[in-house]
Design an enzyme around this catalytic site. Structure first.
Site: not given
Length: 483
Positions: A183, A407, A460
């Site tokens: 991320s 994601d 994610h």
């Protein structure tokens, strides 16, 4: 002579053992963990490394070190950083690839029970989990001004942490060292790697044996990441032909910064269509906290804006004035990240017996553990990380860039595009890779030791959704074997 041949190796091994014992910080060894019954699968150590704060005071950065279950003296050491910015690396520890995970079916109100994770990354490497920047997770400062930070300060602080950590654990200096994260760690990892390389080139001691880095679903570049969401939504069947064609016509391929009112209106149509989906994994349900109706509306509103394209960069969350990033809990008046149930981790890490066992400061000193910090004031300072990747890979450092392909926070399509934009020669054309004799995703390998890889059906937080497949690509890449 025979006796001499026999006793010398024993004496030498004893010397090495005593040296390792002396080298490890006193009081860092973890002998048992509340919630887990049984023997720890490898040596665990944890504690704080303090660094000077700016303008004053100290920053106390918390680490948890899990020695490799395979061969700790030779296996790589991998630093893990969760993103946010402002999210604790214990997210990765308890929900992704740590030595434990929570037993299923537990109710709130009692100490959560842990079980061994069969796909822990510590089976083939030592993993160093760090709560960074200061103020995240169990890391804290004696001066609240040290909770104001940004991309460059975070990289500098983490590099200083590493130098101090390796001084505490010199027995691991010869081990190959890698930096990893997901991320917003798409910013943390290459900026930190660059600081480490600069330190190596300048002869900074101790000399870290840095070999490369891994980034999962990492924010990287405003153009590529921000431009990827609309095509991703269309390709996944989340928006209609009409909406997509309207966006194409009015935005002319530039979705990340709407250039006209009509383009902006069409982008809003996209987000209206996506409303209610789990942004981290479009295949998964969106967990709703059973609080008040009003609080639910706040979370729903945040969920729709959390990934809304900002006027400056990326699709993670909109920036405030002066590039300041409003952290998720600040924006929502709650500490819960949308669609994510973090109750077990919150209960476990706020239990004082657990904190004492892992050598973390009590809540009265370090504050309550929350998955993403409310006290850090973070500024985004780097618009694109592509030059960092080019510089690192051109010097021979290995890079694995991986993406869960479901994601929508950082879509794989944008990551695929920016890795391709590096202009490197393709040495392995797009192909599938296998886990448990099934197609687990796809990859394309470039020269300069750069690999782009997707994980089929993952979101994610890739290891959380696909732990077996994640372990497979991780240990193959780390061991230098074909994926």
């Amino acid at each position: 002579m025979k006796a001499l041949r026999f006793t010398c190796p024993i004496a030498f091994l004893l010397f090495l053992c005593l040296t390792a014992i002396r080298a490890a910080p006193e009081g860092s060894l973890i002998t048992s963990i509340p919630g887990f019954t049984g023997r720890l699968p490898s040596e665990h150590r944890a504690g704080y490394v303090s660094i000077d704060g700016k303008p004053a005071g100290k920053k106390f950065l918390f680490y948890y070190f899990v020695a490799s279950q395979r061969n700790a003296s030779e296996d790589p050491i991998v630093l893990w950083l969760n993103g946010g910015p402002g999210c604790s690396s214990f997210d990765g520890f308890v929900y992704e690839h740590g030595p434990f995970n929570f037993q299923a079916g537990q109710s709130k109100g009692s100490l959560p029970k842990l079980q061994l994770n069969p796909f822990s990354w510590s089976k083939v490497s030592s993993v160093l989990y760090l709560d960074s920047p200061c103020g995240v997770g169990l890391s804290y400062s004696d001066n609240p001004k040290n909770y104001v930070t940004g991309d460059f300060q975070t990289a500098s602080d983490t590099h200083l942490f590493l130098l101090k950590w390796f001084k505490l654990y010199p027995e691991f200096l010869s081990n190959p060292f890698y930096i990893s994260g997901e991320s917003y760690a798409g910013v943390y990892v290459p900026t930190l790697a660059s600081a480490v390389v600069e330190g190596i080139e300048s002869g900074q001691k101790p000399l870290i044996n840095f070999k490369g880095y891994l980034v999962g679903n990492g924010v990287t570049d405003e153009y590529f990441d921000g431009n990827a969401i609309v095509p991703f939504a269309f390709g996944m069947g989340l928006i209609s032909n009409d909406i997509f064609e309207a966006c194409q016509k009015t935005c002319k391929g530039k979705y990340y910064i709407p250039r006209s009112p009509t383009c902006s209106n069409n982008i809003n149509r996209v987000y209206e269509a996506l409303s209610g989906l789990n942004p981290y994994n479009i295949l998964e349900s969106c967990y709703q906290y059973p609080s008040s109706t009003e609080e639910g509306k706040k979370l729903e509103g945040l969920n729709s804006t959390f990934i809304k394209i900002s006027g400056r960069r990326w699709s993670v969350r909109p920036l405030g004035r002066d590039g300041r990033v409003p952290l998720t809990p600040q924006a929502a008046s709650t500490f819960h990240v949308p669609c994510i149930n973090d109750d077990l981790a919150t209960e476990w890490l706020n239990d004082e017996a657990v904190r004492k066992a892992i050598h973390a400061a009590p809540a009265s000193v370090a504050g309550q553990w929350i998955i993403c910090s409310r006290r850090v004031e973070y500024s985004s300072e780097v618009d694109t990380l592509i030059p960092y990747h080019k510089n690192l890979t051109s010097q021979g450092y290995r890079a694995l860039i991986y993406s869960g392909d479901h994601d929508r926070v950082v879509p794989f399509t944008g990551t695929q595009a920016w890795t391709r934009s590096m202009g490197y020669k393709i040495i392995e054309e797009w192909r599938s890779w296998l886990s448990n004799e099934q197609v687990a995703g796809f990859l394309q390998a470039y020269d300069k030791n750069l690999t782009f890889l997707t994980i089929k059906g993952a979101g994610h937080m890739v290891p959380q959704y696909k732990p077996m497949e994640s372990f497979d690509f991780y240990h193959r890449w780390l061991d230098g074997k074909p994926i």
